[in-house]
Every structure is written in C-alpha cells, then in structure tokens.
Design a protein around this motif. Structure first.
Motif, mmCIF file in Angstrom:
data_model
loop_
_atom_site.group_PDB
_atom_site.id
_atom_site.type_symbol
_atom_site.label_atom_id
_atom_site.label_comp_id
_atom_site.label_asym_id
_atom_site.label_seq_id
_atom_site.Cartn_x
_atom_site.Cartn_y
_atom_site.Cartn_z
ATOM 1 N N ARG A 8 0.833 -1.208 0.000
ATOM 2 C CA ARG A 8 0.000 0.000 0.000
ATOM 3 C C ARG A 8 0.871 1.262 0.000
ATOM 4 N NH1 ARG A 8 -5.081 1.755 1.791
ATOM 5 N NH2 ARG A 8 -4.951 3.920 2.450
ATOM 6 N N GLU A 9 1.851 1.299 0.884
ATOM 7 C CA GLU A 9 2.720 2.475 1.004
ATOM 8 C C GLU A 9 3.496 2.706 -0.296
ATOM 9 O OE1 GLU A 9 2.434 0.039 3.331
ATOM 10 O OE2 GLU A 9 1.176 1.323 4.610
ATOM 11 N N GLN A 10 3.985 1.626 -0.894
ATOM 12 C CA GLN A 10 4.754 1.762 -2.141
ATOM 13 C C GLN A 10 3.883 2.268 -3.285
ATOM 14 O OE1 GLN A 10 6.231 -2.255 -2.402
ATOM 15 N NE2 GLN A 10 8.182 -1.763 -1.408
ATOM 16 N N MET A 31 -8.752 -5.118 -6.649
ATOM 17 C CA MET A 31 -7.842 -4.214 -7.344
ATOM 18 C C MET A 31 -7.686 -2.967 -6.481
ATOM 19 S SD MET A 31 -7.534 -5.929 -10.279
ATOM 20 C CE MET A 31 -6.754 -4.728 -11.348
ATOM 21 N N TRP A 32 -6.524 -2.333 -6.578
ATOM 22 C CA TRP A 32 -6.286 -1.112 -5.800
ATOM 23 C C TRP A 32 -6.043 0.059 -6.741
ATOM 24 C CZ3 TRP A 32 -7.489 -0.717 -0.893
ATOM 25 C CH2 TRP A 32 -7.521 -1.870 -0.108
ATOM 26 N N HIS A 33 -6.767 1.132 -6.505
ATOM 27 C CA HIS A 33 -6.762 2.282 -7.413
ATOM 28 C C HIS A 33 -6.283 3.526 -6.649
ATOM 29 C CE1 HIS A 33 -8.929 4.656 -10.711
ATOM 30 N NE2 HIS A 33 -8.683 5.583 -9.812
ATOM 31 N N SER A 34 -5.220 4.143 -7.118
ATOM 32 C CA SER A 34 -4.730 5.418 -6.579
ATOM 33 C C SER A 34 -4.938 6.466 -7.663
ATOM 34 C CB SER A 34 -3.237 5.328 -6.241
ATOM 35 O OG SER A 34 -3.014 4.293 -5.307
ATOM 36 N N ALA A 59 3.195 5.980 -2.698
ATOM 37 C CA ALA A 59 4.412 6.773 -2.921
ATOM 38 C C ALA A 59 4.712 6.883 -4.425
ATOM 39 C CB ALA A 59 5.589 6.144 -2.182
ATOM 40 N N PHE A 60 4.531 5.788 -5.162
ATOM 41 C CA PHE A 60 4.772 5.818 -6.609
ATOM 42 C C PHE A 60 3.774 6.765 -7.294
ATOM 43 C CE2 PHE A 60 3.904 3.899 -10.878
ATOM 44 C CZ PHE A 60 5.090 4.294 -11.471
ATOM 45 N N ALA A 61 2.503 6.648 -6.938
ATOM 46 C CA ALA A 61 1.483 7.508 -7.555
ATOM 47 C C ALA A 61 1.778 8.986 -7.287
ATOM 48 C CB ALA A 61 0.092 7.133 -7.034
ATOM 49 N N ARG A 62 2.215 9.284 -6.074
ATOM 50 C CA ARG A 62 2.505 10.667 -5.683
ATOM 51 C C ARG A 62 3.607 11.309 -6.529
ATOM 52 N NH1 ARG A 62 -0.044 12.336 -1.286
ATOM 53 N NH2 ARG A 62 -0.196 10.757 0.332
#
Ligand code: FE2
Length: 286
Positions: A53-55, A270-273, A58-61
């Motif tokens: 989750r944290e990765q 699925m996880w969506h940022s 952080a990548f999306a940011r």
C-alpha cells in the motif's frame, strides 16, 4: 532507447509493457525517463511489482498530488465475504457502471490526471481492464466531424451515467458517496481536449458525457454514443488480462477505460490510486 528499463509496446496505437525495473525504488533519473515514456505511450504495464500500500501511494505521488490515495475496486466486503451480484447494492452498481467506457472524475470539478491501478486478487477468467486511445480516435475522425466536435462541449455526470446504464443510486449517503456522486454544479467540458504536456488533441467523451449545449438531448446522445462507438475500436483499444502483482499507470487526460465482466462469485481485488488533475488544464469550463 530507454536507459533504465525495457519498453515493449502492445499491439495498439498506445500502451507498453515495462520490465526490468522496480517501481518501489526508482531513482530520480529513472523516474524522469519513466514519466517521459508514460507521456508517449499513455498506458504503462508493470508485471510482477507486488507493491505494498505504502509503495503504491508513494509511486502515484511522484506523478502529482493525489485525488485519493487508494481505494479498493472489489467485490469483497471488508468482512471478507463476497457481494452478491443479485444484491445490486451501490458498490455492485458502480462496478457494473464502470464497464462502460469513461474517463475518471470528469464528473467532478477537476478531471483526474491519471491513475495507478494494481491487481491483488484476480478471478480465474475475465475481469480484464480495457483502455482506448482518444488521441488516435481524434486523429482518425474525418475532417467534417472533427470541425464539428471542436466547437462542442458536454456536461459530465455520474448520476447521469449510472441512471442511463440502469444503476440508479437510491441513497445519497451510499457506500459509494465518496466515489464521486457529485451534487455540485454539473461540470461542462469541451469534446476536444488538448493535452497539457504533449499538446496532442484527444476526444473527451465516454459514459458521463451528455447534454451538449445547443442540441436536443436525443441528438446529443446519438452523437456522443456514435463517437464512443467509433473511437473505441481496434487498433485504438487494448484489454489487459491481469495477473496478481501487476501494476499499471494510465493517462486519464487522453484515454478512456472500462472494466470487463467476471463471475462475481469469484473474488477480484484491485487497488486504485487517483492522481489529481491540474486546475490549469483539467478544470471544468463552467
Ligand atoms: Fe474508472
């Protein structure tokens, strides 16, 4: 030639599979190269990342401020049990509504810039995600249609698109109220969007678009449905069959996307940022 990873375009006008990199520890030169690759291909697919989750956040940011950090797109409830399709609750209605071609958050004051999306649990079959290249669709329009759509705009609403698809939401305080059942002014957006970073023009259409000012609703609907049907065809579409641990990033400023059906007696998580748009280029015009 990229220096930091390998890029293999998929069989479409856009999209590429990127390998030989770890998204969780990209240094700044590698990220700059990745960002340029993303602007070119609009959709990048990263096999075998298994981001925490944290990765993922952080990548999306690194692509910009986030509209929201991370939301589960899933038929699994927080207690671990499955939603039944027959329940037809608000989450099922959104999952099914998103099987229509759309861009994210066009029904909000600020359209999204893009999204990081990753697969945690995938069904044994189906459940693909499709994308469609609205840059190539714009380029493929004949001159008369292009001249016509250049001058038009449309309203975008999730209430409209959900109702049209037969998934009316009864309750404003639904489980999915955070998803964007927006009750402020209905955003108005041009049908042709100029990409703020590449300068390329693309069609801004999809299921949320309706009521082109100056047209009868039926005429507007016919035109918009016809544009989606024309735009979302090979070679401008790509459907991805997911494997757990894969992640993608797409450019919501020039692609449409949709979910594909699966057997909802099987779990899919699925996880969506979601990366926020720039007010200078992604704000509604009204
Ligand atoms: Fe979406």
């Amino acid at each position: 030639m990229p220096q930091h990873f390998d890029v293999a375009p998929v069989d479409a006008t856009f999209g590429a599979v990127v390998t030989n990199l770890k998204l969780a520890n990209l240094d700044e030169p590698a990220f700059r190269e990745l960002y340029a690759t993303w602007l070119e291909h609009a959709l990048l697919i990263f096999p075998g990342q298994f981001l925490t989750r944290e990765q993922q956040i952080a990548f999306a940011r690194r692509f910009g401020a986030l509209e929201f950090e991370m939301a589960a797109i899933s038929n699994v409830k927080s207690d671990g049990t499955l939603r039944r399709e027959a329940d037809n609750d608000d989450v099922v209605k959104i999952l099914k509504g998103n099987m229509g071609w759309h861009a994210d958050s066009t029904y909000m004051p600020l359209q999204a810039k893009g999204a990081v999306f990753s697969a945690k649990v995938v069904p044994s079959a189906r459940g693909e995600t499709g994308w469609a290249d609205m840059r190539a669709a714009y380029d493929a329009l004949d001159a008369a249609v292009r001249d016509r759509v250049e001058r038009l705009s449309a309203y975008h609403s999730l209430h409209y698109s959900q109702a049209k698809a037969g998934f009316q939401h009864k309750d404003k305080k639904s489980e999915y109220s955070g998803y964007g059942l927006h009750d402020g002014p209905v955003p108005l957006r041009p049908l042709v969007k100029t990409h703020p970073e590449t300068g390329r023009k693309s069609l801004l259409i999809g299921r949320h678009a309706h009521n082109i000012p100056g047209m009868e609703p039926e005429e507007s609907e016919r035109l918009l449905d016809g544009l989606v049907e024309f735009a979302c065809q090979a070679p401008r579409t790509y459907h991805h069959s997911w494997k757990p641990g894969e992640a993608v990033i797409w450019d919501n400023r020039c692609l449409l996307h949709r979910a594909m059906p699966w057997d909802m007696t099987e779990p899919r998580i699925m996880w969506h940022s979601r990366i926020a748009g720039d007010p200078a280029s992604e704000a509604a015009i009204n």
